[in-house]
Design an enzyme around this catalytic site. Structure first.
Site, PDB file in Angstrom:
ATOM      1  N   ALA A  74       0.823  -1.290  -0.011  1.00 17.85           N
ATOM      2  CA  ALA A  74       0.065   0.030  -0.044  1.00 17.85           C
ATOM      3  C   ALA A  74       1.052   1.158  -0.145  1.00 17.85           C
ATOM      4  O   ALA A  74       0.430   2.371  -0.672  1.00 17.85           O
ATOM      5  CB  ALA A  74      -0.938  -0.068   1.092  1.00 17.85           C
ATOM      6  N   THR A  75       2.088   1.283   0.739  1.00 18.55           N
ATOM      7  CA  THR A  75       2.905   2.419   0.724  1.00 18.55           C
ATOM      8  C   THR A  75       3.271   2.790  -0.862  1.00 18.55           C
ATOM      9  O   THR A  75       3.108   4.071  -1.206  1.00 18.55           O
ATOM     10  CB  THR A  75       4.123   2.270   1.449  1.00 18.55           C
ATOM     11  OG1 THR A  75       3.809   1.833   2.704  1.00 18.55           O
ATOM     12  CG2 THR A  75       4.953   3.341   1.429  1.00 18.55           C
ATOM     13  N   ASN A 159      -5.960   3.362  10.627  1.00 16.14           N
ATOM     14  CA  ASN A 159      -5.265   2.268  11.156  1.00 16.14           C
ATOM     15  C   ASN A 159      -4.839   2.430  12.782  1.00 16.14           C
ATOM     16  O   ASN A 159      -4.682   1.388  13.386  1.00 16.14           O
ATOM     17  CB  ASN A 159      -3.691   2.306  10.593  1.00 16.14           C
ATOM     18  CG  ASN A 159      -3.053   3.624  10.530  1.00 16.14           C
ATOM     19  OD1 ASN A 159      -3.416   4.558  10.224  1.00 16.14           O
ATOM     20  ND2 ASN A 159      -1.866   3.703  11.120  1.00 16.14           N
ATOM     21  N   GLN A 187      -6.658  -0.656   5.605  1.00 18.64           N
ATOM     22  CA  GLN A 187      -7.237  -1.251   6.698  1.00 18.64           C
ATOM     23  C   GLN A 187      -8.540  -1.754   6.470  1.00 18.64           C
ATOM     24  O   GLN A 187      -9.208  -2.679   7.164  1.00 18.64           O
ATOM     25  CB  GLN A 187      -7.181  -0.278   7.908  1.00 18.64           C
ATOM     26  CG  GLN A 187      -5.745   0.226   8.270  1.00 18.64           C
ATOM     27  CD  GLN A 187      -5.072  -0.885   9.122  1.00 18.64           C
ATOM     28  OE1 GLN A 187      -5.687  -1.962   9.537  1.00 18.64           O
ATOM     29  NE2 GLN A 187      -3.801  -0.778   9.117  1.00 18.64           N
ATOM     30  N   SER A 207      -3.597  -3.675   0.416  1.00 16.11           N
ATOM     31  CA  SER A 207      -2.388  -4.485   0.611  1.00 16.11           C
ATOM     32  C   SER A 207      -2.744  -5.979   1.075  1.00 16.11           C
ATOM     33  O   SER A 207      -3.715  -5.965   1.617  1.00 16.11           O
ATOM     34  CB  SER A 207      -1.709  -3.587   1.590  1.00 16.11           C
ATOM     35  OG  SER A 207      -0.182  -4.394   1.748  1.00 16.11           O
ATOM     36  N   HIS A 209      -0.955  -7.740   3.160  1.00 23.31           N
ATOM     37  CA  HIS A 209      -0.360  -8.351   4.617  1.00 23.31           C
ATOM     38  C   HIS A 209      -1.655  -7.984   5.772  1.00 23.31           C
ATOM     39  O   HIS A 209      -1.201  -8.686   6.783  1.00 23.31           O
ATOM     40  CB  HIS A 209       0.996  -8.132   4.815  1.00 23.31           C
ATOM     41  CG  HIS A 209       1.415  -6.621   5.250  1.00 23.31           C
ATOM     42  ND1 HIS A 209       1.364  -6.570   6.362  1.00 23.31           N
ATOM     43  CD2 HIS A 209       1.655  -5.825   4.525  1.00 23.31           C
ATOM     44  CE1 HIS A 209       1.707  -5.095   6.528  1.00 23.31           C
ATOM     45  NE2 HIS A 209       1.532  -4.724   5.316  1.00 23.31           N
ATOM     46  N   THR A 248       9.263  -7.258 -12.381  1.00 25.65           N
ATOM     47  CA  THR A 248       9.088  -8.699 -12.634  1.00 25.65           C
ATOM     48  C   THR A 248       7.909  -8.900 -11.530  1.00 25.65           C
ATOM     49  O   THR A 248       7.931  -8.421 -10.444  1.00 25.65           O
ATOM     50  CB  THR A 248      10.001  -9.886 -12.550  1.00 25.65           C
ATOM     51  OG1 THR A 248      10.951  -9.568 -13.716  1.00 25.65           O
ATOM     52  CG2 THR A 248       9.485 -11.094 -12.486  1.00 25.65           C
ATOM     53  N   CYS A 338       7.913   6.154  22.475  1.00 30.10           N
ATOM     54  CA  CYS A 338       9.015   5.675  22.345  1.00 30.10           C
ATOM     55  C   CYS A 338       8.923   4.173  21.868  1.00 30.10           C
ATOM     56  O   CYS A 338       9.753   3.488  22.107  1.00 30.10           O
ATOM     57  CB  CYS A 338       9.678   5.628  23.888  1.00 30.10           C
ATOM     58  SG  CYS A 338       9.549   7.089  24.903  1.00 30.10           S
TER      59      CYS A 338
END
Lengths: 515, 154
Positions: A74-75, A159, A187, A207, A209, A248, A338
């Site tokens: 998707a990116t 997301n 999503q 996407s 995954h 490919t 963090c």
């Protein structure tokens, strides 16, 4: 040793369904041809597999096969859509519209275009307190569109908080105005019905995954009729995918992607209900066990406001990173600064106007196909115990105590200007100057300055400067230690200024900063 | 000259045995202090032998409260409470462990690098050890203030 860990981070990625792996396996060792090799049967077998996958995926989202371009994910699809359109359609104008809560894979390409002379408008979403928190009001799109608007990009489901935007309405507005609409549906596909005709989108990224397929494969839907959308390719080479995306084709990935989508759609109605029930169990369980817990994002009911597997909660007085360290068997994610490679706290939660302390205290649960009721029960116990232990270790009330020691200064010049305004506007004698910071603005935080009649010594720090009473709420004081509020009276600019030693970066407008 | 193309040095990845004990980017020492924090609690703030500190950073929102109890110039006891991320908690836990039994003058020489080196903190977490150092300094200064001991001339 059995794996006792529990995976509840299904918005980040998902486990590949074993049925998907089965579908992919032959394409590694038996049907390994390059679909570009048209002159032998190894190649044509592979091409047939890709064609079948393309047809299946297209049908799943209501598109025709020629409108599906395979990418690495998707990116890449988002980059191809946004950069591809802007590089091709520059004649129409330089204005782009998107939403503050979009994924970085949309915001970063837009930011780059912003540096190249495009103007980007980012729309706000409903804030904390609204049942539709995180959801875009389509009227905003209508108001923002101008004659020179090239592209609108709005995600279907968020997301972090699972908020589902009213895309069909946005699509109708864009169509009426003749503006192209791109949708990041990463999503959403596989978790709800997604149809490019019903949504009236012109470009749509998704996407594999995120829906129990393999990583490294995604797709971009590109409308070919009414209108025929033209893109500038971003990767050039062998001319695959109609020249729009050379390279490919990832045959096993594409086969797995299509199989994964088929499985999702087959099981969609029952799976949606099951996930919603699991999520309710998780939410109820945590609410019973943990005090001071707040829901981030839209309400859980009705189901069409929010993805069924998403739950985003803040646990007051704990740090998200510390919380995750306490629960090493439970995989979730946090909006705390963090926890990832990115040192900034979640831009999505900040954009919803959620208090900074609660952003860092947030956890995102992403329930998925392989989660069970037992998983949920263990998660409730794990989170409740960890929150309890961390709360014993340090209270944020210490923060308020600390804040009363913070110094915020009002310069003499600023004080006399404040007195002048009070006199001019005939404000009451008890009027105090209130200084604070709030989330928002171009650098994360925004200064606020105003008059108030009331203050509370428990929650406000009070200062007397040159005959002016100034109050700062203690949360803000933490970010303002050492700040001097001054007044600048010059030729170009006249107004109050903030000199804040805590600011690590501030923007040109001077009213916002990052700490 | 190909090397000059890379302007930024990639982060060195943990290798070999070290990789086994590094989880989520933290050394096992951090996990140990985080999961079994030493010397959590409070001392009597009013006691003239107790020095208290409350330090925080706006940039990360971490707050450390650290107290020392001194007898005959030696730190007898130290307690802390910390609101913050894992390495802030570990830094303050280790700080109390270091200073207990130390003469005040020794303890005030502790630098943040002593803490970060022991905990093997990643670069983005060095500021947590700085905060712990500040807490030690501030607690000792508070104790000295109560005792009317003026700081040594520079």
């Amino acid at each position: 040793m059995p794996d006792e860990r529990i995976y509840m981070d299904n918005h980040a990625t998902t486990r590949v369904d074993p049925r998907v792996v089965d579908a992919m396996l032959p394409y590694f060792t038996e049907l390994y041809g390059n679909p570009g090799s048209v002159s032998h049967s190894f190649g044509s077998e592979a091409m047939e597999a890709v064609d079948r996958a393309r047809a299946s995926l297209a049908a799943a989202v209501g598109a025709s096969p020629r409108e599906i371009i395979f990418t690495s994910g998707a990116t890449e699809s988002n980059n191809l859509a946004i950069r591809g359109v802007t590089e091709r359609q520059r004649r129409r104008g330089d204005h782009l519209i998107s939403v503050v809560t979009e994924h970085k894979a949309v915001l970063d390409p837009l930011e780059r275009l912003g540096r190249r002379g495009f103007e980007v408008s980012l729309l706000e979403v409903a804030g904390a307190g609204s049942p539709q928190m995180g959801i875009l009001d389509p009227q905003q799109v209508s108001d923002a569109i101008r004659d020179d608007t090239v592209l609108v990009s709005v995600m279907l489901a968020n997301n972090e908080v699972g908020a589902i935007h009213p895309l069909a309405e946005v699509g109708r507005i864009c169509k009426e105005q003749g503006v192209l609409l791109h949708c990041d549906a990463t999503q959403a596909v596989g978790k709800m019905n997604v149809n490019v005709e019903a949504l009236q989108v012109d470009l749509m990224s998704f996407s594999s995954h995120k829906l129990y397929g393999p990583k490294g494969v995604g797709a971009l839907y590109v409308r070919r009729r009414q209108p025929h959308v033209r893109l500038q390719s971003q990767i050039d080479g062998g001319g695959q995918e109609g020249g729009l995306r050379s390279g490919t084709l990832n045959v096993p990935g594409i086969v797995g992607f299509a199989r994964a989508v088929e499985l999702c759609l087959d099981e969609l109605p029952s799976e949606r209900a099951r996930l919603a029930a699991l999520r309710q169990r998780l939410y109820d369980g945590l609410r019973n066990r943990v005090e001071k817990l707040t829901l981030n994002g839209p309400v859980l009911d009705p189901l069409d406001f929010r993805l069924p597997g998403n739950l985003n909660l803040s646990f007051a007085d704990v740090d998200g990173e510390a919380l995750m360290m306490k629960m090493r068997q439970l995989a979730v994610s946090s909006g705390s600064a963090c926890t990832s490679a990115n040192p900034e706290p979640s831009h999505v939660l900040r954009a919803l106007g959620i208090d900074e302390d609660l952003v860092r205290a947030s956890l995102r649960f992403g329930l998925g196909r392989f989660n069970t009721e037992e998983d949920v029960d263990v998660a409730i116990e794990t989170v409740a115990t960890a929150v309890e232990r961390l709360r014993r270790l340090g209270q944020s009330s210490q923060k308020l105590e600390l804040a009363s020691k913070m110094a915020v200064t009002l310069s003499e010049k600023a004080a006399s200007e404040v007195k002048r305004i009070i006199e001019e506007q005939k404000l009451d004698d008890g009027t105090v100057l209130r200084v604070g910071v709030a989330g928002g603005g171009c650098s994360g935080f925004q200064y606020s300055l105003g008059f108030d009649k009331e203050y509370d010594e428990k929650t406000d720090a009070k200062y007397d400067w040159h005959g002016v009473t100034m109050v700062v709420d203690k949360k803000s004081a933490l970010y303002l230690d050492g700040t001097v509020v001054d007044f600048y009276d010059g030729l170009e600019k006249r107004g109050f200024t903030f000199e804040n030693p805590n600011a690590t970066k501030s923007c040109g407008c001077g009213s916002s900063f990052s700490a | 000259m190909a090397m000059s193309l890379s302007l930024r040095q990639p982060m060195r990845l943990p290798m070999g045995r070290a990789a086994l004990i590094v989880r989520r980017g933290y050394h096992e020492v951090v996990h140990d202090h985080f999961n079994n924090p030493r010397n959590v609690g409070s001392l009597d703030k009013e006691d003239s032998n107790v020095g208290s500190a409350l330090v925080g950073k706006a940039s990360c929102g971490d707050v450390i409260k650290l107290q020392v109890k001194v007898k005959d110039g030696v730190i007898q006891d130290a307690k802390f409470k910390t609101f913050g991320c894992g390495s802030a908690i570990a830094s303050s836990s280790y700080a109390t462990e270091m200073i207990i039994g130390q003469p005040v003058d020794e303890a005030s020489k502790i630098k943040n690098t002593d803490i970060s080196a022991h905990l093997k903190l990643p670069p983005v977490k060095i500021h947590c050890s700085v905060l712990a150092e500040e807490a030690i300094q501030a607690a000792i200064a508070d104790y000295k203030g109560k005792q009317n001991i003026s700081p040594p001339a520079e």
